[in-house]
Structures are given as C-alpha cells and as structure tokens.
Enzyme design. Structure first.
Site, short mmCIF file in Angstrom:
data_model
loop_
_atom_site.label_atom_id
_atom_site.label_comp_id
_atom_site.label_asym_id
_atom_site.label_seq_id
_atom_site.Cartn_x
_atom_site.Cartn_y
_atom_site.Cartn_z
N PRO A 1 -15.95 50.08 113.07
CA PRO A 1 -15.91 51.43 113.66
C PRO A 1 -14.59 51.72 114.36
O PRO A 1 -14.05 50.87 115.10
CB PRO A 1 -17.08 51.42 114.65
CG PRO A 1 -18.04 50.42 114.08
CD PRO A 1 -17.18 49.36 113.47
N LEU B 1 -39.62 36.78 58.74
CA LEU B 1 -38.58 36.03 59.43
C LEU B 1 -38.96 34.57 59.63
O LEU B 1 -38.21 33.81 60.25
CB LEU B 1 -38.29 36.67 60.79
CG LEU B 1 -37.91 38.16 60.76
CD1 LEU B 1 -37.78 38.70 62.17
CD2 LEU B 1 -36.61 38.36 59.99
N TYR C 1 -31.61 22.89 52.23
CA TYR C 1 -31.90 24.14 52.94
C TYR C 1 -31.56 25.33 52.06
O TYR C 1 -32.35 26.28 51.92
CB TYR C 1 -31.12 24.20 54.25
CG TYR C 1 -31.30 25.50 55.01
CD1 TYR C 1 -32.53 25.83 55.57
CD2 TYR C 1 -30.23 26.37 55.19
CE1 TYR C 1 -32.69 27.02 56.28
CE2 TYR C 1 -30.38 27.56 55.89
CZ TYR C 1 -31.61 27.88 56.43
OH TYR C 1 -31.77 29.05 57.13
#
Length: 383
Positions: A293, A65, A115
């Site tokens: 509550p 890679l 490239y």
C-alpha cells in the site's frame, strides 16, 4: 445413432469414447454430428462376450479398435488381431447388419513380421467381408500414435520417454537418427468422428489421418529435455510449431500428480515483490509485480524496451513524462482490478506506478525483451 467401440479402454478407444461422450452431452459442438440421439456401446477384453453379439445387432457404426500389440507369445498376434475381427464380422453377418465398420490397422501391416502379418490378415478379412456383404469398410493404417493416456513402457517410445523424463528416470536411445512418422491422438479422434459422419479421408483403398508429423527420434528427445528444463529457465515451447505444441501437451499429461506446480524466484523487498513467470527468445517475458500500500515503483525510462502493465487487483496510478521535453506535463492513468485494461509503456517516457489503496496491488507485466543485467536499458529518472 448407435456406435460400437471395441477396445474402448485402450489408448485410442479411451480418447475416442471421451470425445463421443462430449458430443453426446452437448459439450463438444464443433462436429457435424448431433449428440441428441448418439448411443455409445463400449466393449473391451473384460466385457461379457454376449454383449458383443447384442451390440453387433444394434450398431449403426463400428469402430474396431481392439487389438494385441505386445503379447507374451507371438501366436497371440493372430488370435487377438485376426481372430477377434473374425468373431465381430461373424456376429454382424448373423444379424444381417451391414453397417459401416472401421478397423484400426498399422503401417506395420506392410512389413514381414508377426504383428504386421496379423494386421494384414485383418485387413484382407475386412476387404472380403465388404465384397461379400456390400458393407462400407474403413481401414486405417496408423503410424505411431502419441498423446495423453498412452501406456508407457509398452509400445510407444514417446509415452515411455515422457513418463521417464517427468519421473526423473533414464531413457535409452539407440539411434538418434531414426525417422518417425507420428499422428497425434486428437487428430486421430477428429478423423474418426469425421468418418462417422461419412467424411473420412481416403487414400486409395485405405483411410488416413491427414496430419502426419515426421521427425527424428533425437529431435523428439531434445524437445522433451527442453520441456523439462523450462521450469528452471522459464521458457515455453514454440506453440507455432504444431508438433512441438502437441508434444508439450503430451509431456505434461505424464507429470506425477505431486509435481504439477513448480516454484518461482520472488525478488522481495520492503516495497513488495517482483517475479518473472515466463521468458521467451522471441516474445519477451511475463512477470508479476506486487506493490505494498502507498508504494511507488519505477521512476525510470527505456530506449528500446517497452512494456504492458495490467493491474488485476487493487488500485493505483501509472504516471508518464516525456524525456525530451523538459517542461512536459505528467500524464496519469488510473488503474484498478475492478476495470482490467492494458496500459502500454512507450519508450522515451519516464514512468512509475503507485499503489493508491490500502491493500496489495497486483500487476501483470509483459516486456518485449528478457531482462539482461549486462544491458538493462533502464535509466533512473523521477517522473
């Protein structure tokens, strides 16, 4: 099995090595690969060159890679992409090691640029090596790869856009109509691990990641800005769309470390609070209700709107009475965070929820539609 990963600290390399380690440690068990005898050799640009020769002597499989994407001088393309592959293959020849070797190429290998030329040269070198030695070679011409841990402002538009948008920076889009072919990093890693077990996806003389997403640059940008605004409008991405799901995961990986959380609007009164968490166009909304509550909330009914209540903390009772029967009995469901269950709220029943405990009661609520103040479909009626 001894596996050599060159370019181990790069984008694809880091993700591949991470999953190979998960297999090695037994954490990832969904592969046709045992981690018991898996040994991973990692090599990168800052490694000791002598290590490469030793790894080539021992390796049973090689993922090459390593490569150059954005050099200071274009001549470095050939040196980094073709030159390193030559060194790698020479070492394998020296040790008589004919193990399979995978090389990371690019769809740009078909293009006439420095490239692409360097990648094409690397491919031909590997084909020649295979003909000479009989080694199995796997050449992947990757299109644009996206996902976590990709370096922004380098060679990935998605990485750069994700980074900039999450950091409040501007992005530059020259042509929204540009069509991009993309592969997601997890799909790449899964394909490479499949190749390691001899189950690579071949297309002619090359190998390829099976799942490719094709989308315009403008559509990508629009999605990213949608993700950004989701913290305000409380929407979530369409995870039924594979690309959108993967892009959103990628986007989140670029969040600044001090911005993982975001505030919600709490509607607070003496009874407790009610807070919307998620709103969707086609799956309703999710909210959390906190009751003090001995407080009762609700006492209303709906024509079409239906809900699901889940008490996750505290204890209480949900009561129902059918609206079209004047003498209908009151139906009661006792609920508690110690026994979590879903209670459906059918239409046509007036209902309420009372906290029977001495501490706050927390209830998660799903509704089949987002609240619309112009059409609330909510009518007061005591149970």
């Amino acid at each position: 099995m001894k596996v050599l990963v060159t370019g181990a600290k790069g984008f694809v390399g880091r993700n591949l090595v991470s999953q190979l380690r998960n297999i090695q440690s037994g954490k990832a068990k969904n592969y046709a690969l045992s981690g018991n005898e898996l040994i991973i050799f990692e090599y990168d640009v800052d490694s000791d060159p002598s290590e490469l020769d030793d790894y080539c002597r021992q390796a049973d499989f090689i993922f090459n890679l390593a490569g150059v994407n954005r050099p200071l001088d274009q001549s470095e393309f050939m040196k980094g992409n073709f030159g390193f592959a030559s060194t790698l293959l020479a070492s394998l020849k020296r040790h008589g090691n004919t193990c399979p070797i995978m090389i990371s190429s690019s769809t740009q290998a078909a293009l006439d640029n420095p490239y692409g030329a360097s990648k094409r040269a690397g491919e031909q070198l590997l084909f020649e090596y295979s003909r000479e030695t009989g080694s199995k070679v796997l050449i992947y011409r990757f299109p644009n790869v996206f996902g976590k841990w990709c370096r922004p402002n380098y060679n990935s538009a998605i990485a750069t856009f994700c980074h900039n948008i999450t950091h409040g920076l501007d992005i530059q889009v020259n042509d929204r109509s540009v069509v991009m072919n993309l592969v997601y990093i997890d799909d790449v890693v899964n394909e490479l691990i499949a190749a390691l077990t001899g189950d690579e996806n071949r297309v002619g003389e090359y190998c390829a990641v099976p799942t490719v997403h094709t989308i315009t640059l403008g559509e990508i940008v629009d999605l990213l800005y949608t993700f950004q605004s989701s913290r305000v409008n409380l929407t979530v991405p369409n995870v039924g769309n594979a690309f959108e799901k993967k892009l959103y995961s990628t986007y989140l990986s670029y969040l600044p470390t001090n911005q993982f959380s975001y505030p919600l609007k709490m509607n607070v009164d003496e009874r407790g609070s009610f807070t919307e968490i998620i709103r969707t166009l086609d799956r309703g909304q999710v909210s959390v209700n906190i009751s003090k509550p001995h407080i009762t909330k609700g006492n209303h009914w709906h024509h079409t709107k239906n809900e699901k209540f889940v008490v996750v903390s505290g204890q209480g009772v949900i009561r129902f009475r059918k609206m079209d029967e004047p003498d209908a009995e009151v139906i009661e469901y006792l609920v508690s965070g110690s026994k979590i269950e879903v209670v459906d709220i059918p239409i046509g029943y007036t209902h309420n929820i009372e906290n029977l405990g001495d501490t706050d009661m927390v209830t998660f609520m799903w509704c089949n539609e987002c609240f619309d103040p112009q059409n609330p479909d909510t009518f007061f009626e005591t149970v």
